[in-house]
Design a protein around this motif. Sequence first.
Motif, mmCIF file in Angstrom:
data_model
loop_
_atom_site.group_PDB
_atom_site.id
_atom_site.type_symbol
_atom_site.label_atom_id
_atom_site.label_comp_id
_atom_site.label_asym_id
_atom_site.label_seq_id
_atom_site.Cartn_x
_atom_site.Cartn_y
_atom_site.Cartn_z
ATOM 1 N N LYS A 91 0.811 -1.218 0.000
ATOM 2 C CA LYS A 91 0.000 0.000 0.000
ATOM 3 C C LYS A 91 0.846 1.270 0.000
ATOM 4 C CE LYS A 91 -3.812 2.222 2.414
ATOM 5 N NZ LYS A 91 -4.831 2.097 3.448
ATOM 6 N N GLU A 92 1.942 1.270 0.728
ATOM 7 C CA GLU A 92 2.777 2.468 0.852
ATOM 8 C C GLU A 92 3.337 2.940 -0.493
ATOM 9 O OE1 GLU A 92 1.982 0.730 4.556
ATOM 10 O OE2 GLU A 92 3.036 -0.256 2.898
ATOM 11 N N LYS A 93 3.539 2.014 -1.402
ATOM 12 C CA LYS A 93 4.039 2.393 -2.732
ATOM 13 C C LYS A 93 2.934 2.981 -3.608
ATOM 14 C CE LYS A 93 8.006 -0.589 -3.151
ATOM 15 N NZ LYS A 93 8.807 -1.385 -4.054
ATOM 16 N N VAL A 94 1.724 2.534 -3.406
ATOM 17 C CA VAL A 94 0.616 2.922 -4.279
ATOM 18 C C VAL A 94 -0.156 4.128 -3.741
ATOM 19 C CG1 VAL A 94 -1.478 2.082 -5.430
ATOM 20 C CG2 VAL A 94 0.413 0.519 -5.030
ATOM 21 N N GLN A 95 -0.195 4.297 -2.432
ATOM 22 C CA GLN A 95 -1.025 5.348 -1.819
ATOM 23 C C GLN A 95 -0.752 6.753 -2.368
ATOM 24 O OE1 GLN A 95 -3.659 4.513 0.053
ATOM 25 N NE2 GLN A 95 -4.242 6.649 -0.103
ATOM 26 N N PRO A 96 0.517 7.168 -2.546
ATOM 27 C CA PRO A 96 0.745 8.511 -3.107
ATOM 28 C C PRO A 96 0.165 8.676 -4.518
ATOM 29 C CG PRO A 96 2.762 7.637 -2.149
ATOM 30 C CD PRO A 96 1.763 6.520 -2.158
ATOM 31 N N VAL A 97 0.152 7.611 -5.274
ATOM 32 C CA VAL A 97 -0.392 7.659 -6.636
ATOM 33 C C VAL A 97 -1.918 7.741 -6.579
ATOM 34 C CG1 VAL A 97 -0.457 6.512 -8.884
ATOM 35 C CG2 VAL A 97 1.608 6.394 -7.481
ATOM 36 N N ILE A 98 -2.508 7.024 -5.641
ATOM 37 C CA ILE A 98 -3.961 7.124 -5.450
ATOM 38 C C ILE A 98 -4.327 8.551 -5.051
ATOM 39 C CG2 ILE A 98 -5.908 6.395 -3.997
ATOM 40 C CD1 ILE A 98 -4.616 3.577 -3.940
ATOM 41 N N GLU A 99 -3.532 9.142 -4.181
ATOM 42 C CA GLU A 99 -3.799 10.518 -3.747
ATOM 43 C C GLU A 99 -3.682 11.506 -4.909
ATOM 44 O OE1 GLU A 99 -1.201 11.102 -0.375
ATOM 45 O OE2 GLU A 99 -2.245 9.530 0.760
ATOM 46 N N LEU A 100 -2.721 11.302 -5.792
ATOM 47 C CA LEU A 100 -2.596 12.147 -6.980
ATOM 48 C C LEU A 100 -3.796 11.960 -7.899
ATOM 49 C CD1 LEU A 100 -1.019 14.123 -8.758
ATOM 50 C CD2 LEU A 100 0.300 12.154 -9.630
ATOM 51 N N CYS A 101 -4.252 10.751 -8.016
ATOM 52 C CA CYS A 101 -5.435 10.434 -8.823
ATOM 53 C C CYS A 101 -6.666 11.160 -8.271
ATOM 54 C CB CYS A 101 -5.644 8.922 -8.831
ATOM 55 S SG CYS A 101 -6.855 8.343 -10.015
ATOM 56 N N VAL A 102 -6.844 11.133 -6.969
ATOM 57 C CA VAL A 102 -7.970 11.815 -6.323
ATOM 58 C C VAL A 102 -7.850 13.330 -6.501
ATOM 59 C CG1 VAL A 102 -9.066 12.297 -4.081
ATOM 60 C CG2 VAL A 102 -8.432 9.944 -4.684
ATOM 61 N N GLU A 103 -6.645 13.852 -6.413
ATOM 62 C CA GLU A 103 -6.433 15.284 -6.631
ATOM 63 C C GLU A 103 -6.862 15.679 -8.047
ATOM 64 O OE1 GLU A 103 -2.823 18.579 -6.679
ATOM 65 O OE2 GLU A 103 -2.370 16.522 -6.090
ATOM 66 N N ILE A 104 -6.531 14.851 -9.029
ATOM 67 C CA ILE A 104 -6.922 15.116 -10.413
ATOM 68 C C ILE A 104 -8.440 15.044 -10.556
ATOM 69 C CG2 ILE A 104 -6.809 14.166 -12.771
ATOM 70 C CD1 ILE A 104 -3.829 13.466 -12.078
ATOM 71 N N GLN A 105 -9.074 14.109 -9.871
ATOM 72 C CA GLN A 105 -10.544 14.025 -9.911
ATOM 73 C C GLN A 105 -11.167 15.322 -9.401
ATOM 74 O OE1 GLN A 105 -11.246 10.605 -7.451
ATOM 75 N NE2 GLN A 105 -10.487 9.172 -8.976
ATOM 76 N N LYS A 106 -10.643 15.849 -8.305
ATOM 77 C CA LYS A 106 -11.170 17.091 -7.729
ATOM 78 C C LYS A 106 -10.918 18.276 -8.664
ATOM 79 C CE LYS A 106 -10.696 15.579 -2.943
ATOM 80 N NZ LYS A 106 -9.931 15.715 -1.695
ATOM 81 N N MET A 107 -9.721 18.333 -9.242
ATOM 82 C CA MET A 107 -9.407 19.406 -10.192
ATOM 83 C C MET A 107 -10.340 19.341 -11.399
ATOM 84 S SD MET A 107 -5.238 19.360 -10.315
ATOM 85 C CE MET A 107 -5.107 20.750 -11.437
ATOM 86 N N ASN A 108 -10.593 18.140 -11.854
ATOM 87 C CA ASN A 108 -11.451 17.940 -13.019
ATOM 88 C C ASN A 108 -12.865 18.457 -12.730
ATOM 89 O OD1 ASN A 108 -13.049 16.859 -15.137
ATOM 90 N ND2 ASN A 108 -11.605 15.192 -15.428
ATOM 91 N N TYR A 109 -13.390 18.091 -11.581
ATOM 92 C CA TYR A 109 -14.721 18.535 -11.188
ATOM 93 C C TYR A 109 -14.786 20.063 -11.152
ATOM 94 C CZ TYR A 109 -18.884 19.321 -8.374
ATOM 95 O OH TYR A 109 -20.093 19.775 -7.917
ATOM 96 N N SER A 110 -13.797 20.686 -10.535
ATOM 97 C CA SER A 110 -13.759 22.150 -10.447
ATOM 98 C C SER A 110 -13.621 22.784 -11.830
ATOM 99 C CB SER A 110 -12.592 22.612 -9.568
ATOM 100 O OG SER A 110 -12.781 22.185 -8.252
ATOM 101 N N PHE A 111 -12.801 22.186 -12.659
ATOM 102 C CA PHE A 111 -12.602 22.711 -14.006
ATOM 103 C C PHE A 111 -13.892 22.633 -14.811
ATOM 104 C CE2 PHE A 111 -9.763 22.339 -18.033
ATOM 105 C CZ PHE A 111 -9.904 23.696 -18.270
ATOM 106 N N GLN A 112 -14.599 21.510 -14.694
ATOM 107 C CA GLN A 112 -15.879 21.377 -15.398
ATOM 108 C C GLN A 112 -16.876 22.434 -14.920
ATOM 109 O OE1 GLN A 112 -17.561 17.393 -16.132
ATOM 110 N NE2 GLN A 112 -15.626 16.589 -15.336
ATOM 111 N N LYS A 113 -16.903 22.677 -13.609
ATOM 112 C CA LYS A 113 -17.795 23.711 -13.071
ATOM 113 C C LYS A 113 -17.434 25.081 -13.618
ATOM 114 C CE LYS A 113 -19.107 23.996 -8.837
ATOM 115 N NZ LYS A 113 -19.190 24.024 -7.370
ATOM 116 N N SER A 114 -16.142 25.386 -13.702
ATOM 117 C CA SER A 114 -15.724 26.697 -14.208
ATOM 118 C C SER A 114 -16.065 26.843 -15.690
ATOM 119 C CB SER A 114 -14.241 26.945 -13.960
ATOM 120 O OG SER A 114 -13.442 26.179 -14.826
#
Length: 124
Positions: A91-114
């Motif tokens: 998990k320790e190797k993958v967790q930072p990548v999952i967090e980056l993935c979630v960050e992109i999901q949030k950015m995407n949502y905000s970008f679509q709203k804008s």
Amino acid sequence: MHKVEDLKIWNKAIKLVKEVYLIISELPKEEKFGIVSQIKRSAVSIPSNIAEGAGRNSQKEFKYFLSIANGSAYELQTQLILIIELNLIIKEKVQPVIELCVEIQKMNYSFQKSLSKTELHTQY
């Protein structure tokens, strides 16, 4: 149209693909045509769809491709969780990548709203 290289979300998605490729290089060879193939496709789909949308002629089309990219981000997140759950990688190797993935999901949502707000203003 948007210049894709200037989009923060696209640059983060490119970084995500690089990180994903590093992780999958550590997975067992017998998974090459299984989950590894799926992970590669979903990861590459994210910046690819952002780029395709950026090259389209309308905000509505751009939002459509951002939506596809977001679906791929959720698919990738699920696959990364699966390789942890299947004990293919720690998990320790993958967790930072999952967090980056979630960050992109949030950015995407905000970008679509804008883009929706911009779309409303340009209609009048």
